[in-house]
Design a protein around this motif. Structure first.
Motif, short mmCIF file in Angstrom:
data_model
loop_
_atom_site.label_atom_id
_atom_site.label_comp_id
_atom_site.label_asym_id
_atom_site.label_seq_id
_atom_site.Cartn_x
_atom_site.Cartn_y
_atom_site.Cartn_z
N LEU A 139 19.94 -135.85 -51.48
CA LEU A 139 19.69 -135.72 -50.04
C LEU A 139 20.37 -134.49 -49.44
CD1 LEU A 139 20.15 -139.45 -48.94
CD2 LEU A 139 17.99 -138.23 -49.18
N ASN A 140 21.57 -134.18 -49.96
CA ASN A 140 22.40 -133.15 -49.36
C ASN A 140 22.21 -131.80 -50.04
OD1 ASN A 140 24.23 -132.00 -47.68
ND2 ASN A 140 26.04 -132.90 -48.63
N VAL A 141 20.94 -131.37 -50.17
CA VAL A 141 20.67 -130.05 -50.74
C VAL A 141 21.12 -128.98 -49.75
CG1 VAL A 141 18.87 -128.49 -51.57
CG2 VAL A 141 18.76 -130.93 -52.12
N VAL A 142 20.76 -129.20 -48.48
CA VAL A 142 21.20 -128.32 -47.40
C VAL A 142 21.84 -129.20 -46.33
CG1 VAL A 142 20.53 -126.67 -45.63
CG2 VAL A 142 19.37 -126.66 -47.85
N GLU A 143 23.07 -128.86 -45.94
CA GLU A 143 23.76 -129.64 -44.92
C GLU A 143 23.85 -128.86 -43.63
OE1 GLU A 143 28.21 -131.50 -44.13
OE2 GLU A 143 27.39 -131.53 -46.17
N ILE A 144 23.47 -129.54 -42.54
CA ILE A 144 23.54 -128.93 -41.21
C ILE A 144 24.47 -129.78 -40.36
CG2 ILE A 144 22.27 -128.29 -39.13
CD1 ILE A 144 19.79 -127.95 -40.86
N LYS A 145 25.50 -129.14 -39.81
CA LYS A 145 26.44 -129.85 -38.94
C LYS A 145 26.13 -129.54 -37.48
CE LYS A 145 30.29 -129.94 -42.23
NZ LYS A 145 31.69 -129.54 -42.48
N ILE A 146 26.00 -130.59 -36.71
CA ILE A 146 25.75 -130.42 -35.27
C ILE A 146 27.08 -130.61 -34.56
CG2 ILE A 146 24.46 -131.22 -33.27
CD1 ILE A 146 22.36 -132.30 -35.14
N PRO A 147 27.56 -129.60 -33.86
CA PRO A 147 28.89 -129.70 -33.23
C PRO A 147 28.90 -130.71 -32.10
CG PRO A 147 27.74 -127.73 -32.48
CD PRO A 147 26.90 -128.32 -33.57
N PRO A 148 30.01 -131.44 -31.93
CA PRO A 148 30.12 -132.37 -30.80
C PRO A 148 30.23 -131.58 -29.49
CG PRO A 148 32.21 -132.22 -31.97
CD PRO A 148 31.23 -131.44 -32.78
N LEU A 149 29.99 -132.26 -28.40
CA LEU A 149 29.96 -131.60 -27.09
C LEU A 149 31.30 -130.98 -26.73
CD1 LEU A 149 27.87 -131.08 -24.91
CD2 LEU A 149 28.56 -133.21 -23.80
N ARG A 150 32.38 -131.57 -27.16
CA ARG A 150 33.71 -131.05 -26.81
C ARG A 150 33.98 -129.71 -27.49
NH1 ARG A 150 34.28 -135.43 -29.97
NH2 ARG A 150 35.13 -135.12 -32.07
N GLU A 151 33.22 -129.39 -28.56
CA GLU A 151 33.38 -128.12 -29.25
C GLU A 151 32.39 -127.07 -28.76
OE1 GLU A 151 33.37 -128.62 -33.47
OE2 GLU A 151 34.90 -130.19 -33.45
N ARG A 152 31.60 -127.40 -27.77
CA ARG A 152 30.64 -126.45 -27.20
C ARG A 152 30.63 -126.62 -25.68
NH1 ARG A 152 25.04 -129.65 -28.41
NH2 ARG A 152 24.30 -128.19 -26.86
N LYS A 153 31.85 -126.51 -25.10
CA LYS A 153 32.03 -126.77 -23.67
C LYS A 153 31.19 -125.83 -22.81
CE LYS A 153 36.67 -128.75 -24.07
NZ LYS A 153 38.06 -128.69 -23.59
N GLU A 154 30.92 -124.62 -23.33
CA GLU A 154 30.12 -123.68 -22.55
C GLU A 154 28.69 -124.14 -22.36
OE1 GLU A 154 31.50 -123.39 -25.55
OE2 GLU A 154 30.81 -121.58 -26.60
N ASP A 155 28.25 -125.13 -23.18
CA ASP A 155 26.89 -125.64 -23.04
C ASP A 155 26.78 -126.76 -22.02
OD1 ASP A 155 26.01 -123.89 -24.99
OD2 ASP A 155 26.23 -125.36 -26.62
#
Length: 586
Positions: free
Chosen positions: A434-450
């Motif tokens: 399953l983990n051929v390609v791993e994509i991490k989605i950052p939590p909201l606290r790590e993208r405060k500018e968004d």
């Protein structure tokens, strides 16, 4: 030679040439009349032609045995006076039944009280015999040309009719089948069930004489005068109809999914994933890069970060022909996993639909299967999932047909799958598949500018949904939002905005509109961030804080903590020693 059975009236068959005598005639004269007329039975009438009785040679014979002077007796002394008769206008069948029921060999036919003819057994026999062969040929051709099967068995289960349709369908000749018990050739037939129950049945019937052969069968008991005499069974080929029905069911299942997915189409592209932070843009860039490959993708992110939104965007960008089928692995009971994933055939288990069901993998044959909460997949199903990914084929529950599939697999979880592998709660071979390609989605606290972008977007959507003018928002509120932890991430942010919009009675969202626990958290956070002016000490405090945070997130895994901090592992070891950070409690 080719005709239909006629309904004959008795006057068309009866003998109109008959002899009558008077009741005062002597027996010796009666005998002479019988010899002259070449008949054994005479009709006795009065002067008005009305029937008074019948005298036969049998009656004279009885008189001869009892009396020496029998020939001097008169007709009225020995004739049969209780006469069974019928009237013109009755059918031949009705008159035949009267003669059988009354056990008589001759039936006078009256017309207005006067005798019009005589019906004898031989009349009925000769008529039926003459027409029997013609009717037999007619029936044979009609039954042979019917484009459905006809089978009849008697009350002992012996086959008495087996038409050409049945010969071709079951590859059994009529001459081999008729006269034999049906169970000698076919097992567990509906005809036998009706033979035993004497209750009609209808069902879709499958035979293994030929591959994938289905029929709609109706079997009914036959009664004649309340006596059970056998079973007649008709059979219509529904193989093509069943295939069309299965295709229609598959199309309806697909349509149902499509209807559910249409609402989410606007969320299916990367342009709709709101945010401009570096970490989010990096994740989107990786997703676009691998979207048009066939590799399996593993999405990791905390609850509420938008893992399914990413998966939909990847599917849309991939331009795969099939559908996007989302599956919440934690919401399917373990006993239903197999039937949900692979589908099932009709009657595969108790409670199964008679039509069967298309499974998730078959439905997403050339599309994308999104396995959300993959960490909750039972170990028993993990092995079966692995086999599907390797062989790219499935078999429905209760079926034996191999179905080829080629779906793209995107899986997601908010749990540490690698740790679950170490704990032997998740198969290692499936993890790497399953983990051929791993994509991490950052939590909201790590993208405060968004957060600002998301807040304004949610305000616009929610105000429109609630028929409100779009509210403005105070800068201090934005600051609180940016300093809040957002454990539920985007989902929590949206719910908070909706709560504020619904309860707000002003045009602007101010500090007194937001929950008090958010303000308290923000104030505590600000106090913690009040670094000294000494840059060396401020840097040291920030490094200690971030290293401690990374070690907590990685549960003491230094390699993973170094990856989170984006520094070499050796640097992390150095900093831990430098600041004497206790990692044993992480």
């Amino acid at each position: 030679m080719f005709s239909i059975p006629e309904v004959k009236k008795v006057e068309e068959v009866m003998d109109k040439e008959f002899t009558t005598i008077s009741e005062d005639m002597l027996i010796e004269d009666v005998i002479k009349e019988m010899i002259k007329s070449n008949t054994k039975t005479l009709m006795v009438t009065d002067e008005n032609g009305e029937l008074k009785g019948i005298i036969s040679m049998t009656d004279i014979h009885k008189l001869y045995k009892d009396q020496e002077l029998y020939n001097q007796q008169k007709v009225k002394d020995i004739m049969q006076k209780d006469i069974i008769y019928s009237n013109k206008g009755l059918t031949l069948d009705e008159c035949r039944d009267i003669m059988i029921n009354e056990n008589i060999g001759i039936l006078p036919i009256l017309d207005g009280g006067k005798i019009a003819g005589v019906l004898k057994q031989e009349h009925i026999r000769d008529y039926l015999y003459m027409n029997l062969e013609d009717y037999g040929i007619t029936l044979k051709y009609i039954i042979g040309q019917i484009k459905e099967g006809i089978c009849a068995i008697n009350n002992e289960g012996i086959v008495i009719l087996w038409n050409k349709f049945m010969e071709d369908r079951y590859e059994i000749k009529s001459e081999d089948m008729t006269g034999r018990h049906i169970s000698e050739f076919l097992e567990n037939t509906i005809s036998e069930k009706v033979l035993n129950s004497r209750v009609g049945m209808s069902d879709i019937y499958f035979t293994d004489k030929k591959k994938d052969l289905y029929a709609l069968v109706h079997a009914n008991p036959i009664f004649y005068k309340d006596e059970f005499i056998g079973v007649v069974c008709t059979e219509v080929d529904v193989t093509e109809a069943r295939k069309l029905s299965m295709e229609l069911d598959k199309a309806n299942d697909a349509l149902k999914y499509l209807k559910d997915e249409v609402k989410n189409l606007s969320k299916g592209s990367f342009d709709k994933i709101l945010g401009q932070s570096y970490k989010l843009e990096k994740s989107k860039s990786i997703a676009k890069q691998v979207a048009r490959t066939n590799s399996s993708i593993f999405i990791w992110g905390e609850s509420g970060t938008g893992k399914e939104v990413f998966a939909r965007a990847i599917h849309d960008y991939s331009e795969r022909k099939g559908q996007f089928i989302p599956v919440n692995c934690s919401a399917i009971p373990s006993e239903l996993f197999e039937s949900e994933f692979f589908g099932y055939e009709s009657g595969a288990f108790t409670g199964a639909s008679k039509k069967g069901r298309v499974g998730i993998f078959e439905l997403a044959k050339d599309g994308t299967v999104f396995l959300d909460e993959i960490a909750d997949l039972p170990l028993s199903m993990q092995a079966k999932l692995l086999r599907v990914l390797q062989e790219k084929e499935i078999r429905r529950v209760g079926g034996d047909t191999i179905i080829k599939i080629n779906p793209r697999i995107i899986s997601a979880t908010n749990k540490d799958l690698a740790q679950l592998v170490k704990e032997e709660k998740f198969r290692e071979d499936l993890y790497y598949r399953l983990n051929v390609v791993e994509i991490k989605i950052p939590p909201l606290r790590e993208r405060k500018e968004d957060i600002v972008i998301l807040v304004h977007k949610f305000l616009e959507e929610i105000c429109k949904q609630n028929n409100k003018k779009v509210l403005s928002i105070d800068k201090d509120v934005i600051n609180v939002f940016q300093n809040y932890r957002w454990k539920g991430n985007i989902r929590e942010l949206r719910n908070t905005i909706e709560n504020i919009v619904v309860l707000s009675q002003k045009d602007t969202i101010e500090m007194d509109d937001i929950p008090s626990y958010m303000i308290e958290y923000a104030n505590n956070n600000i106090e913690e961030e009040d670094y000294p002016l000494d840059l060396t000490k401020a840097t040291q405090r920030l490094e200690i804080k971030n290293i401690t945070k990374a070690l907590t997130m990685s549960k003491g895994n230094k390699a993973k903590a170094a990856k989170i901090l984006n520094i070499p592992r050796t640097t992390l070891y150095y900093k831990i020693d430098q600041y004497n950070i206790d990692v044993s409690k992480k």
